[in-house]
Design a protein around this motif. Structure first.
Motif: not given
Length: 492
Positions: A309-311, A371-372, A393-397, A405-410
């Motif tokens: 789990x990152x960020x 971006x967790x 990779x799955x965005x958590x937020x 917030x900023x967030x990742x792509x899944x």
């Protein structure tokens, strides 16, 4: 044309897609290149994705001199190849159906998205205390832009010559649309250790504590808006709220952009945590570093699994006084006034349109989440040089609960790769949550790593809507001499 002008124009083009639509930034914003970052030769470059990977690595030490990853794209607009070589001076210079093409025929329920990011790894170092434990220091400067989640019919309403009478007297619904920008600095301090090594199985765990400092941040989110345009000069908004917040750093933006970069302006903390499991077909386990430089058994696993789990973290900013939430309900608004006027900055635009609506009470501070993401990888060793890596990779937020917030792509990715001691090749195949499929290529030549997760796809696409790139230079231990036959760690 001077090189500096050409460079600035190409950088501007990189973010045109983000400026055109309210998209969701969904790029792979970790410092990563498909397949390489999860390999046993990644060293310091594997730490941002899973800190546990630092333990029991090949390298006694590994130093990143400098590295950068950037990407931009969207789901709504495509650009021809020619515009990459000859980018326009401004957005206004672009002509529809010549310089760009809209995805107007998509189903109205499809959510349109756009994205952009830059991740710079400054001088960073990994040091293996022994074959069981390691420490690392990483310094990264990161920026992201998020937004989107609007349906195609709403995107058409604003993108097709707004205000366009062809879209008059029809109700449009915008349950949720968002946009955000974040630029921050982070210092990471990592520790990783082998928890178990019985010869057949190896368990590792690691954590990175981060000291964060924010440079600039801002967000906007529309909730439950419904609107009708009666003519170019008359419209009504029946419901909806606009939540807005931005920091002084964003409000007082200076040119050139790097002049805005200041350390320790807005402080925060963050964390990465991760574990890995290795299964070895023969009982060998990890050994030490020969000549204090090389752990020969680091990649003798048949299968390696990793979870991280990152960020996790956030930075608190003080709101600029000009940013305030708005009640969008109004029975009569001049639709043409909602357009951005020529030469008008976004601050001037927001100040102007806010006078048309009712201000709502809001906090004087906002917390910008980092971006967790949950990362899962599996790495299969075919014969010591050829590997197959699969990861997701799955965005958590990424939900609408918190607009700041900023967030990742899944996404899901499969990467065949060839890895020898000083040479590696990677062919990442990726599909993201929007169903976009990309193929890329990466190359590791001693201390140099370069590649792109979209390069091969873009070669065969006439019109493009996303691109990315990765390049890094590092210092690694180089030992001359013959390796042991059959030992993949010394094969090259």
């Amino acid at each position: 044309m001077p090189f500096r002008v050409k460079l600035l124009r190409h950088l501007r083009l990189l973010f045109i897609a983000t400026s055109f639509t309210l998209g969701a930034y969904e790029a792979q914003a970790q410092f990563t290149l498909g397949g390489y970052s999860n390999s046993h030769y990644a060293g310091i470059h594997g730490v941002p994705n899973n800190p546990a990977s630092a333990a029991g690595t090949h390298y006694k030490w590994d130093v990143n001199i400098a590295g950068i990853q950037g990407g931009a794209g969207n789901t709504y607009i495509r650009f021809p190849r020619s515009i990459l070589l000859h980018p326009p001076d401004s957005l206004q210079a672009l002509k529809q159906n010549r310089d760009y093409f809209l995805d107007t025929a998509a189903a109205s329920t499809k959510k349109q998205l756009a994205w952009g990011n830059v991740d710079v790894m400054m001088p960073s170092v990994l040091y293996s205390i022994d074959e069981l434990s390691a420490v690392a220091f990483t310094w990264r400067v990161r920026s992201m832009a998020n937004g989107g989640n609007i349906t195609t019919d709403v995107a058409n309403f604003f993108a097709q010559d707004f205000p366009n009478p062809a879209f008059a007297n029809k109700r449009y619904d915008m349950p949720w649309a968002n946009g955000s920008f974040h630029w921050w600095n982070e210092f990471g301090f990592s520790y990783a250790r082998v928890l178990k090594d019985d010869g057949n199985t190896v368990f590792k765990a690691g954590a990175t504590l981060k000291l964060l400092s924010g440079v600039a941040a801002g967000y906007a989110q529309v909730d439950n808006a419904t609107f009708v345009m009666h003519s170019r000069t008359n419209g009504e908004i029946n419901d909806g709220t606009l939540k807005v917040g931005y920091s002084d750093g964003l409000a007082n933006w200076q040119n050139p952009a790097l002049s805005n970069y200041k350390l320790f302006g807005n402080m925060g903390v963050g964390m990465d945590v991760g574990i890995t499991y290795e299964w070895r077909a023969t009982v060998d386990g990890l050994t030490g570093y020969d000549d204090s430089q090389w752990n020969t058994e680091a990649d003798d696993y048949r299968l390696r699994l990793g979870v991280s789990i990152t960020d996790l973290g956030s930075i608190t900013y003080k709101k600029n006084p000009g940013s305030r939430d708005l009640d969008l309900r109004t029975e009569n608004v001049n639709t043409s006034d909602l357009r951005v006027r020529k030469g008008e900055s976004w601050q001037q635009y927001y100040t102007r349109i806010s006078t048309y609506f009712t201000a709502l009470p809001s906090e004087d501070k906002f917390r910008m989440n980092t971006p967790a993401a949950l990362n899962i990888t599996a790495d299969y060793n075919i014969d010591g040089r050829f590997f197959i890596n699969a990861g997701g990779r799955m965005a958590l937020n990424a939900g609408k609960f918190d607009p700041s917030k900023t967030y990742m792509i899944s996404y899901f990715q499969v990467t065949p790769r060839y890895d020898a001691r000083y040479i590696g090749g990677y062919l990442p195949l990726t599909v993201n949550r929007s169903g976009q499929v990309d193929a890329g290529v990466g190359l590791r030549l001693g201390p140099l790593v370069i590649g792109s997760s979209t390069m091969l796809s873009n070669l065969f696409q006439k019109n493009k809507n996303r691109l990315d790139g990765f390049i890094a230079l590092r210092i690694i231990p180089i030992k001359r001499g013959e390796g042991k036959v059959g030992c993949p760690g010394t094969n090259f």
